[in-house]
Design an enzyme around this catalytic site. Structure first.
Site, short mmCIF file in Angstrom:
data_model
loop_
_atom_site.label_atom_id
_atom_site.label_comp_id
_atom_site.label_asym_id
_atom_site.label_seq_id
_atom_site.Cartn_x
_atom_site.Cartn_y
_atom_site.Cartn_z
N SER A 174 0.43 3.77 1.81
CA SER A 174 0.68 4.18 3.20
C SER A 174 2.00 3.61 3.70
O SER A 174 2.75 4.28 4.42
CB SER A 174 -0.47 3.73 4.09
OG SER A 174 -1.69 4.29 3.67
N CYS A 204 -7.60 -2.42 3.47
CA CYS A 204 -7.21 -1.01 3.47
C CYS A 204 -7.74 -0.29 2.24
O CYS A 204 -8.62 0.55 2.34
CB CYS A 204 -5.70 -0.86 3.57
SG CYS A 204 -5.17 0.88 3.62
N CYS A 246 0.82 -1.21 0.00
CA CYS A 246 0.00 0.00 0.00
C CYS A 246 0.86 1.26 0.00
O CYS A 246 1.97 1.27 0.51
CB CYS A 246 -0.90 -0.02 1.24
SG CYS A 246 -1.93 1.43 1.46
N HIS A 288 4.77 5.75 2.48
CA HIS A 288 4.91 6.98 3.26
C HIS A 288 5.85 6.75 4.45
O HIS A 288 6.71 7.58 4.75
CB HIS A 288 3.55 7.45 3.78
CG HIS A 288 2.77 8.27 2.80
ND1 HIS A 288 3.27 9.43 2.25
CD2 HIS A 288 1.53 8.10 2.29
CE1 HIS A 288 2.35 9.95 1.44
NE2 HIS A 288 1.29 9.16 1.45
N HIS A 320 0.13 -3.72 6.36
CA HIS A 320 -1.08 -3.60 7.17
C HIS A 320 -2.34 -4.05 6.43
O HIS A 320 -3.41 -4.04 7.02
CB HIS A 320 -1.27 -2.13 7.59
CG HIS A 320 -1.47 -1.20 6.44
ND1 HIS A 320 -0.41 -0.69 5.71
CD2 HIS A 320 -2.59 -0.73 5.85
CE1 HIS A 320 -0.89 0.08 4.75
NE2 HIS A 320 -2.21 0.06 4.80
#
Length: 360
Positions: free
Chosen positions: A40, A162, A38, A43, A59
């Site tokens: 995220s 997610c 992902c 990041h 996650h």
């Protein structure tokens, strides 16, 4: 167990042997079957957001319950489950008012005086977002997982954890899009495409997809977009306002940049709502014209699609099994754990939707 460990910001993940504890009270041990890669995670890898290091990233996952601790009531060994980073306590103000995604209770983590869930060479390792899913096993609180029907393919189920619940929920829960309304979606990655799919299911009258990569048009239209704007070639605000005759009812920013968030606010019309779904890094501030608020335009955030994941995820699984939710098309590539760094490199090109790690 094998896991992909982030030891320093900006460095490739390393495949290492990590120790995982046995489940304690209210905890669940899961054999990971699939994990999505992902934005995220990127990041955190890049340092846009901070997390204690070293840690195991990941996650967005699905797997099979191997063991449970005492007092676990929601799942049992053998259950197929999806994980969710927005673990909830169940009794704080946010939980009791139906906003499970905003729960910040530390009850779903272990106390500092307890053995760590993860360790490396005898040293405790912080768990990432309650999960650390780039690993062969996941040990977490039962309120970070939900059981699903066993005929659901787990590589596709992982995406619901997610990307799908975030994009879908942003449309249905946060924005509360009504049938016939127009919506512009900025960013056609996994979250943006899920938002487009949700807008189609919710009955949007016009769905305008926006991306810098022109080749994303066919994928966006396959998910339900009625129009496509390549923002590398055209001014997206001007184009949306022209297409809608004054501005969209809704705009969803699914990238995580201040610039595109400002564009989302600018492209909605009077009384319209801009919903910021992407993770805008600390230090990036938005600037909007104050006079625009006189037209009752709204700017709001959305975290994990305002989800109630124990209810939402099984319903999304049913949508997929009924042929209404598109998940197969979200998976650009299935990879091994040791190819995770390649997946991050491909993600940064903007050409793919989602890579999914499959575990043996």
């Amino acid at each position: 167990m094998k896991a992909a460990v982030l030891r320093a910001v900006g460095l490739p993940l390393q495949i290492e042997d990590v120790q995982i504890d046995k489940p304690g009270p209210r905890e669940v041990l899961i054999r990971t079957v699939a994990a999505g890669v992902c934005g995220s995670d990127l990041h955190f890898l890049q340092g846009d957001f901070a997390t204690p290091l070293p840690t195991v990233l990941g996650h967005e996952a699905a797997g099979v319950v191997e063991a449970v601790g005492c007092d676990v009531r929601t799942v049992k060994p053998g259950d197929h489950v999806i994980t969710c980073l927005s673990a909830y306590c169940g009794h704080c103000d946010h939980c009791l008012t139906g906003r499970l995604n905003l729960c910040v209770s530390d009850e779903t983590s272990r106390d500092a005086d307890q053995p760590p869930r993860l360790a490396r060479a005898g040293q405790p390792m912080p768990q990432y977002l309650h999960l650390s899913a780039f690993a062969e096993q996941i040990l977490t609180h039962e309120h970070a997982v939900v059981a699903i029907r066993k005929d659901m393919p787990l590589d596709r189920a992982a995406l619901i954890g997610c990307a799908v619940v975030t994009g879908f929920g942003a449309v249905t829960h946060t924005a509360r899009l009504q049938p016939g309304e127009t919506v512009a979606v900025i960013g056609c990655g996994g979250v943006g495409l899920s938002a487009i799919n949700a807008a189609l299911i919710a009955g949007a009258g016009r769905i305008i997809a926006i991306d810098t990569v022109a080749s994303k048009e066919s994928l966006a239209r396959a998910f339900g977009a009625t129009d496509f704007i390549c923002s590398a070639q055209d001014n997206p605000v001007k184009a949306v306002r022209q297409l809608t005759g004054g501005g969209a009812h809704h705009a969803l920013e699914c990238i995580g940049l201040a610039k595109t968030a400002e564009q989302a606010f600018a492209m909605v019309g009077r009384g319209g709502t801009a919903t910021i779904v992407g993770m805008i890094p600390p230090g990036q501030n938005l600037s909007i014209p104050g006079a625009a608020l006189l037209s009752e335009k709204r700017l709001q955030g959305s975290f994990m699609g305002s989800n109630r994941f124990p209810v939402d995820m099984p319903r999304l699984v049913d949508f997929y099994m009924q042929g209404r939710l598109k998940l197969d098309e979200l998976i650009s590539r299935r990879i091994r754990l040791d190819q995770v760094n390649e997946a991050f490199a491909e993600m940064q090109t903007g050409e793919i939707a989602r890579s999914v790690i499959l575990f043996d």
